[in-house]
Enzyme design. Structure first.
Site, PDB file in Angstrom:
ATOM      1  N   ARG A  63       0.825  -1.182   0.126  1.00 46.19           N
ATOM      2  CA  ARG A  63       0.074   0.168   0.090  1.00 46.19           C
ATOM      3  C   ARG A  63       0.918   1.334   0.086  1.00 46.19           C
ATOM      4  O   ARG A  63       1.982   1.425   0.590  1.00 46.19           O
ATOM      5  CB  ARG A  63      -0.685   0.070   1.013  1.00 46.19           C
ATOM      6  CG  ARG A  63      -2.206   0.970   1.095  1.00 46.19           C
ATOM      7  CD  ARG A  63      -2.974   0.504   2.315  1.00 46.19           C
ATOM      8  NE  ARG A  63      -3.522  -0.808   2.097  1.00 46.19           N
ATOM      9  CZ  ARG A  63      -4.492  -1.019   3.086  1.00 46.19           C
ATOM     10  NH1 ARG A  63      -5.131  -0.239   3.786  1.00 46.19           N
ATOM     11  NH2 ARG A  63      -4.935  -2.436   2.996  1.00 46.19           N
ATOM     12  N   SER A  91      -8.352  -0.233   0.350  1.00 47.21           N
ATOM     13  CA  SER A  91      -9.179  -0.447   1.332  1.00 47.21           C
ATOM     14  C   SER A  91      -9.748   0.915   1.688  1.00 47.21           C
ATOM     15  O   SER A  91     -10.635   1.680   1.093  1.00 47.21           O
ATOM     16  CB  SER A  91      -8.528  -1.209   2.486  1.00 47.21           C
ATOM     17  OG  SER A  91      -9.515  -1.644   3.654  1.00 47.21           O
ATOM     18  N   HIS A  92      -9.687   1.490   2.861  1.00 51.23           N
ATOM     19  CA  HIS A  92     -10.223   2.463   3.572  1.00 51.23           C
ATOM     20  C   HIS A  92      -9.450   3.806   3.448  1.00 51.23           C
ATOM     21  O   HIS A  92      -9.853   4.902   3.907  1.00 51.23           O
ATOM     22  CB  HIS A  92     -10.572   2.213   5.064  1.00 51.23           C
ATOM     23  CG  HIS A  92      -9.490   1.964   5.773  1.00 51.23           C
ATOM     24  ND1 HIS A  92      -8.866   0.721   6.147  1.00 51.23           N
ATOM     25  CD2 HIS A  92      -8.602   2.722   6.715  1.00 51.23           C
ATOM     26  CE1 HIS A  92      -7.723   0.629   6.748  1.00 51.23           C
ATOM     27  NE2 HIS A  92      -7.552   1.991   7.120  1.00 51.23           N
ATOM     28  N   LYS A 146      -3.782  -6.462  -2.251  1.00 52.12           N
ATOM     29  CA  LYS A 146      -3.816  -7.814  -1.303  1.00 52.12           C
ATOM     30  C   LYS A 146      -3.477  -8.989  -2.161  1.00 52.12           C
ATOM     31  O   LYS A 146      -4.566  -9.351  -3.251  1.00 52.12           O
ATOM     32  CB  LYS A 146      -5.435  -7.619  -0.690  1.00 52.12           C
ATOM     33  CG  LYS A 146      -5.341  -6.293   0.193  1.00 52.12           C
ATOM     34  CD  LYS A 146      -6.809  -6.478   0.906  1.00 52.12           C
ATOM     35  CE  LYS A 146      -7.200  -5.368   1.692  1.00 52.12           C
ATOM     36  NZ  LYS A 146      -8.438  -5.426   2.393  1.00 52.12           N
ATOM     37  N   ASP A 179     -16.591  -0.625   4.124  1.00 52.31           N
ATOM     38  CA  ASP A 179     -15.387   0.162   3.731  1.00 52.31           C
ATOM     39  C   ASP A 179     -15.313  -0.063   2.229  1.00 52.31           C
ATOM     40  O   ASP A 179     -16.065  -0.563   1.481  1.00 52.31           O
ATOM     41  CB  ASP A 179     -14.129  -0.439   4.561  1.00 52.31           C
ATOM     42  CG  ASP A 179     -13.897  -1.718   4.083  1.00 52.31           C
ATOM     43  OD1 ASP A 179     -14.673  -2.459   3.466  1.00 52.31           O
ATOM     44  OD2 ASP A 179     -12.572  -2.176   4.639  1.00 52.31           O
ATOM     45  N   ASP A 234     -13.216  -1.472   0.118  1.00 51.33           N
ATOM     46  CA  ASP A 234     -13.303  -2.378  -0.820  1.00 51.33           C
ATOM     47  C   ASP A 234     -14.203  -3.589  -0.286  1.00 51.33           C
ATOM     48  O   ASP A 234     -14.283  -4.920  -0.767  1.00 51.33           O
ATOM     49  CB  ASP A 234     -11.749  -3.309  -0.989  1.00 51.33           C
ATOM     50  CG  ASP A 234     -11.388  -3.616   0.515  1.00 51.33           C
ATOM     51  OD1 ASP A 234     -11.813  -2.978   1.471  1.00 51.33           O
ATOM     52  OD2 ASP A 234     -10.313  -4.241   0.476  1.00 51.33           O
ATOM     53  N   ASP A 238     -14.758  -5.465   2.272  1.00 48.56           N
ATOM     54  CA  ASP A 238     -14.556  -6.888   3.212  1.00 48.56           C
ATOM     55  C   ASP A 238     -14.919  -6.541   4.496  1.00 48.56           C
ATOM     56  O   ASP A 238     -14.818  -7.494   5.204  1.00 48.56           O
ATOM     57  CB  ASP A 238     -13.032  -7.178   2.834  1.00 48.56           C
ATOM     58  CG  ASP A 238     -11.865  -6.117   3.218  1.00 48.56           C
ATOM     59  OD1 ASP A 238     -12.386  -4.930   3.877  1.00 48.56           O
ATOM     60  OD2 ASP A 238     -10.795  -6.640   3.454  1.00 48.56           O
ATOM     61  N   ARG A 239     -15.109  -5.184   4.919  1.00 44.48           N
ATOM     62  CA  ARG A 239     -15.475  -5.247   6.235  1.00 44.48           C
ATOM     63  C   ARG A 239     -17.160  -4.527   6.191  1.00 44.48           C
ATOM     64  O   ARG A 239     -17.306  -3.868   5.306  1.00 44.48           O
ATOM     65  CB  ARG A 239     -14.457  -4.079   7.058  1.00 44.48           C
ATOM     66  CG  ARG A 239     -13.254  -4.695   7.223  1.00 44.48           C
ATOM     67  CD  ARG A 239     -12.608  -3.860   8.237  1.00 44.48           C
ATOM     68  NE  ARG A 239     -12.025  -2.478   7.599  1.00 44.48           N
ATOM     69  CZ  ARG A 239     -11.842  -1.391   8.212  1.00 44.48           C
ATOM     70  NH1 ARG A 239     -11.774  -1.314   9.550  1.00 44.48           N
ATOM     71  NH2 ARG A 239     -11.465  -0.265   7.788  1.00 44.48           N
ATOM     72  N   HIS A 278     -13.434  -7.123  10.556  1.00 44.99           N
ATOM     73  CA  HIS A 278     -13.100  -8.484   9.572  1.00 44.99           C
ATOM     74  C   HIS A 278     -13.641  -9.805  10.281  1.00 44.99           C
ATOM     75  O   HIS A 278     -13.436  -9.972  11.360  1.00 44.99           O
ATOM     76  CB  HIS A 278     -11.499  -8.543   9.585  1.00 44.99           C
ATOM     77  CG  HIS A 278     -10.952  -7.560   8.686  1.00 44.99           C
ATOM     78  ND1 HIS A 278     -10.951  -7.655   7.400  1.00 44.99           N
ATOM     79  CD2 HIS A 278     -10.286  -6.243   8.804  1.00 44.99           C
ATOM     80  CE1 HIS A 278     -10.277  -6.477   6.855  1.00 44.99           C
ATOM     81  NE2 HIS A 278      -9.974  -5.792   7.725  1.00 44.99           N
TER      82      HIS A 278
END
Length: 459
Positions: free
Chosen positions: A20, A107-108, A117, A248, A250, A252-253, A335
């Protein structure tokens, strides 16, 4: 790959769990192409033949994904381009197709960031000790052995419909009572995946910020920050929704808000989902990281399961899931990991479990979740310090006479004598920060304990 990069510049971007950095400053197409080539060489040596590549809605994502594919195919591996995906959709593709995966997202993080990832076939994690360090070494060395075979080929596949069908099979919502569900997609990938996953279910979706926009014009796509939940809280109350879901960037949360607009602790969600799994799998193992509330291991034990505590971070959780055969795992950061989802994390699958629990009874969400709330928590409190180790040891010394147990699994966790209260101090991997989390029976005790510790840390 010819000219090596400085180790400092590489390690500032390739972190413990993922890659990142700021686009145009820390990462660019050339950097990502090298990462793709290095990753592909590693996979080829292990016998893998293909990589699924997905990306989020950030403006830089398509170019970076394409550069990565160039690096992979140059090393003889094939690439399946998935296009716009959520991270858990990429994990689905990796798991179902049994191939490695790369998801382009930050992500966020704000719009100027991007990253990757990575996972191996079956959505198995790639972390510092399972591949990222080798990629670091390759980029610093600046040379890869020439691959003299045929280059790989690029194909394209849209897996969104298959992903949606798979999740609906895992959690059957067809017989629940109708629910009104407010969803804040934060202009992230949930704006694409929620309509597909929730279709044909007894759910009336009230959408908020579903337009895909990697500039995040309404608020940051980080629902862990309370300020980013405000719009959803107001939206839930305004629409009369039974529940609010915040994803978020992407997707995933997933964070949950009740019918009153009050946030529901991710630890409480973890306990709820764990209970559901233990009903189906008596005596099973549930993973939780060391920042989750004590309510999680307590409820797991009360329902006959085995709670296993681990470090913070998806690569540690996934590895422990595989090692122990756990059915479910959860983190304080929302998560949630599922054995039937290749031990990978999925905010969407967690949301379906909460909707199933809510819709299978007549009470409100706040009433349902009351039984999972036993303690108060501080949330993560960050302090900038010059010497992380020195400040940590100062806190340990100050609490020596009051310490019941102390461990160093991830930072330092201290349980206090005569009370369920505990705290954890962890150093940041990338910044001169100490992160403090405190839990106690009452909010007053949390604030008192947190203030005492912060005075020491910030002295």
């Amino acid at each position: 790959m010819s000219t090596g990069r400085s180790r400092e510049s590489v390690t500032s971007v390739i972190k413990a769990y993922d890659i990142r950095g700021v686009v145009g400053e820390e990462i660019d197409a050339d950097f990502i192409r090298e990462v793709g080539a290095s990753f592909a060489r590693l996979l080829r040596m292990e016998g893998e033949t293909a990589v699924a590549v997905g990306h989020d809605m950030r403006a830089s994502s398509p170019e970076l994904a394409s550069a990565f594919a160039d690096g992979v195919t140059a090393q003889g591996l094939n690439v399946v381009m998935l296009g716009l995906t959520s991270t858990d959709e990429l994990y689905y593709a990796s798991g179902r197709r049994d191939c490695a995966g790369a998801m382009f997202t930050a992500s966020h993080n704000p719009a100027k960031y991007n990253g990757i990832k990575l996972c191996r076939a079956g959505a198995r994690p790639v972390g510092q000790d399972s591949g990222l360090q080798l990629i670091i070494d390759d980029l610093v060395a600046g040379e890869l052995p020439e691959y003299d075979g045929a280059p790989g080929v690029v194909s394209r596949k849209d897996v969104l419909a298959d992903y949606g069908s798979y999740l609906r099979e895992l959690v059957d919502l067809r017989e629940i009572r109708p629910l009104k569900v407010a969803v804040d997609a934060a202009n992230g990938m949930a704006g694409l995946t929620v309509p597909e996953v929730f279709k044909d279910l007894p759910l009336e979706v009230e959408p908020l910020y579903f337009e895909l926009d990697g500039t995040f014009p309404n608020h940051e796509a980080n629902p862990l920050e309370p300020k980013n939940l405000v719009d959803l809280q107001e939206f839930v109350c305004r629409t009369g929704a039974d529940i609010g879901l915040a994803f978020d960037g992407d997707a995933d949360r997933c964070f949950v808000v009740d019918e009153n607009g009050d946030p529901v602790s991710p630890s409480a969600i973890c306990a709820l989902v764990a209970e559901r799994y233990l009903e189906e799998h008596p005596g099973a193992t549930v993973i939780h990281n060391l920042i989750t509330s004590k309510v999680v291991p307590e409820l797991v034990a009360e329902h006959g399961g085995k709670a296993v505590r681990t470090r913070v971070g998806h690569s540690f959780i996934k590895a422990e899931m595989a090692r122990t055969g756990a059915v479910f795992g959860g983190e304080h950061s929302a998560h949630y990991y599922f054995s039937e989802f290749f031990n990978a994390d999925s905010g969407m699958l967690a949301a379906l479990h909460v909707l199933a629990a809510l819709g299978s009874q007549e009470g409100t969400l706040s009433e349902l979740m009351a039984g999972y709330h036993r303690y108060e928590a501080s949330g993560e409190l960050n302090s900038t310090v010059a010497d992380q180790a020195d400040r940590t040891e100062a806190v340990i010394a100050a609490f020596d006479s009051r310490t019941e147990t102390l461990d160093r699994v991830d930072g330092v966790t201290v349980e206090l004598k005569g009370t369920p209260a505990w705290f954890n101090i962890r150093p940041s991997n990338t910044e001169p920060l100490l992160r403090l989390n405190v839990e106690a029976p009452t909010q007053e005790e949390v604030e008192e304990l947190a203030n005492e510790i912060l005075q020491i840390i910030r002295a």
